[in-house]
Motif scaffolding. Structure first.
Motif, PDB file in Angstrom:
ATOM      1  N   ARG A 100       0.833  -1.206   0.000  1.00  0.00           N
ATOM      2  CA  ARG A 100       0.000   0.000   0.000  1.00  0.00           C
ATOM      3  C   ARG A 100       0.865   1.251   0.000  1.00  0.00           C
ATOM      4  NH1 ARG A 100      -4.613   0.265   3.845  1.00  0.00           N
ATOM      5  NH2 ARG A 100      -5.466   1.521   2.183  1.00  0.00           N
ATOM      6  N   TYR A 101       1.997   1.226   0.704  1.00  0.00           N
ATOM      7  CA  TYR A 101       2.902   2.372   0.725  1.00  0.00           C
ATOM      8  C   TYR A 101       3.558   2.554  -0.631  1.00  0.00           C
ATOM      9  CZ  TYR A 101       2.455   3.224   5.711  1.00  0.00           C
ATOM     10  OH  TYR A 101       1.980   3.562   6.945  1.00  0.00           O
ATOM     11  N   ALA A 102       3.782   1.446  -1.337  1.00  0.00           N
ATOM     12  CA  ALA A 102       4.291   1.554  -2.701  1.00  0.00           C
ATOM     13  C   ALA A 102       3.270   2.280  -3.582  1.00  0.00           C
ATOM     14  CB  ALA A 102       4.611   0.170  -3.259  1.00  0.00           C
ATOM     15  N   GLY A 103       1.984   2.101  -3.316  1.00  0.00           N
ATOM     16  CA  GLY A 103       0.949   2.846  -4.027  1.00  0.00           C
ATOM     17  C   GLY A 103       1.011   4.341  -3.722  1.00  0.00           C
ATOM     18  N   VAL A 104       1.348   4.689  -2.482  1.00  0.00           N
ATOM     19  CA  VAL A 104       1.518   6.101  -2.122  1.00  0.00           C
ATOM     20  C   VAL A 104       2.708   6.675  -2.883  1.00  0.00           C
ATOM     21  CG1 VAL A 104       2.064   7.716  -0.244  1.00  0.00           C
ATOM     22  CG2 VAL A 104       0.448   5.840   0.142  1.00  0.00           C
ATOM     23  N   VAL A 105       3.784   5.904  -2.981  1.00  0.00           N
ATOM     24  CA  VAL A 105       4.965   6.344  -3.729  1.00  0.00           C
ATOM     25  C   VAL A 105       4.597   6.612  -5.178  1.00  0.00           C
ATOM     26  CG1 VAL A 105       7.221   5.621  -4.597  1.00  0.00           C
ATOM     27  CG2 VAL A 105       6.628   5.221  -2.212  1.00  0.00           C
ATOM     28  N   GLU A 106       3.827   5.728  -5.782  1.00  0.00           N
ATOM     29  CA  GLU A 106       3.418   5.915  -7.177  1.00  0.00           C
ATOM     30  C   GLU A 106       2.511   7.136  -7.334  1.00  0.00           C
ATOM     31  OE1 GLU A 106       4.632   4.499  -9.899  1.00  0.00           O
ATOM     32  OE2 GLU A 106       5.995   3.585  -8.445  1.00  0.00           O
ATOM     33  N   ALA A 107       1.636   7.377  -6.368  1.00  0.00           N
ATOM     34  CA  ALA A 107       0.765   8.556  -6.437  1.00  0.00           C
ATOM     35  C   ALA A 107       1.590   9.840  -6.334  1.00  0.00           C
ATOM     36  CB  ALA A 107      -0.278   8.503  -5.322  1.00  0.00           C
ATOM     37  N   VAL A 108       2.605   9.849  -5.483  1.00  0.00           N
ATOM     38  CA  VAL A 108       3.470  11.028  -5.368  1.00  0.00           C
ATOM     39  C   VAL A 108       4.255  11.219  -6.662  1.00  0.00           C
ATOM     40  CG1 VAL A 108       5.472  12.000  -4.160  1.00  0.00           C
ATOM     41  CG2 VAL A 108       3.626  10.946  -2.855  1.00  0.00           C
ATOM     42  N   ARG A 109       4.758  10.129  -7.234  1.00  0.00           N
ATOM     43  CA  ARG A 109       5.477  10.227  -8.520  1.00  0.00           C
ATOM     44  C   ARG A 109       4.573  10.792  -9.602  1.00  0.00           C
ATOM     45  NH1 ARG A 109       8.578   4.761  -7.757  1.00  0.00           N
ATOM     46  NH2 ARG A 109      10.561   5.598  -7.020  1.00  0.00           N
TER      47      ARG A 109
END
Length: 173
Positions: A150-159
């Motif tokens: 889920r945190y990897a999804g946050v990283v992708e949203a920030v990118r």
């Protein structure tokens, strides 16, 4: 000992609900992702409303809150939810570092999980009949694995926000 663990769990939940800035800024970092960005990208970056960029999942939704130091804290919502549940091990923080030209997504470990794990191993060594309690370590690992994704999804949203693009879920619809 059990009362101390319960008290620690209650204090931690209270700090999470109150969005205590020192709580989100300290602790053992289990997840630390750095996203490089140019000064121009950092200048136009807005982290407000980031929860709307994340895909809808069967898990509890992530909620975000701006902290006084300019960073953004996030955690699972405490709203009633009847689908996927797991033990929330991490609390997160988004830190924009203009000097290093990066955005960091940090996931810090739950105090309760850390103390419980540290206490569990000596208990099992001293009392071999307590070995079934080791199952809690598996539960913690599964929760960590889910939250890491889920945190990897946050990283992708920030990118995606840094690239000034819409998140992938809006493009696919």
């Amino acid at each position: 000992m059990a009362l101390a663990l319960i008290a620690l769990l209650l204090v931690e939940v209270l700090l999470l609900v109150r969005w205590a800035p020192f709580f989100f800024g300290t602790g053992l970092a289990l997840f630390n992702q750095r996203i490089a960005a140019s000064p121009a990208e950092l200048a136009q970056l807005s982290l407000g409303g980031l929860e709307h960029d994340l895909p809808d999942e069967k898990w509890m939704r992530l909620v975000f809150h701006a902290l006084p130091d300019g960073s953004v804290a996030f955690r699972e919502s405490y709203a009633p939810h009847f689908w996927g549940r797991y033990f929330p091990l991490l609390r997160g923080q988004l830190v924009v570092d203009k000097r290093r030209r990066e955005v960091r997504v940090i996931g810090r470990c739950s105090w309760f999980a850390l103390v419980f794990t540290a206490m569990l191993l000596p208990i099992v060594l001293v009392r071999p009949m307590a070995w079934p309690m080791v199952v809690f370590l598996l539960v913690f690992y599964m929760g960590y694995y889910i939250q890491r994704r889920r945190y990897a999804g946050v990283v992708e949203a920030v990118r995606a926000r840094l690239r000034s693009e819409f998140p992938r879920r809006f493009i696919d619809q």
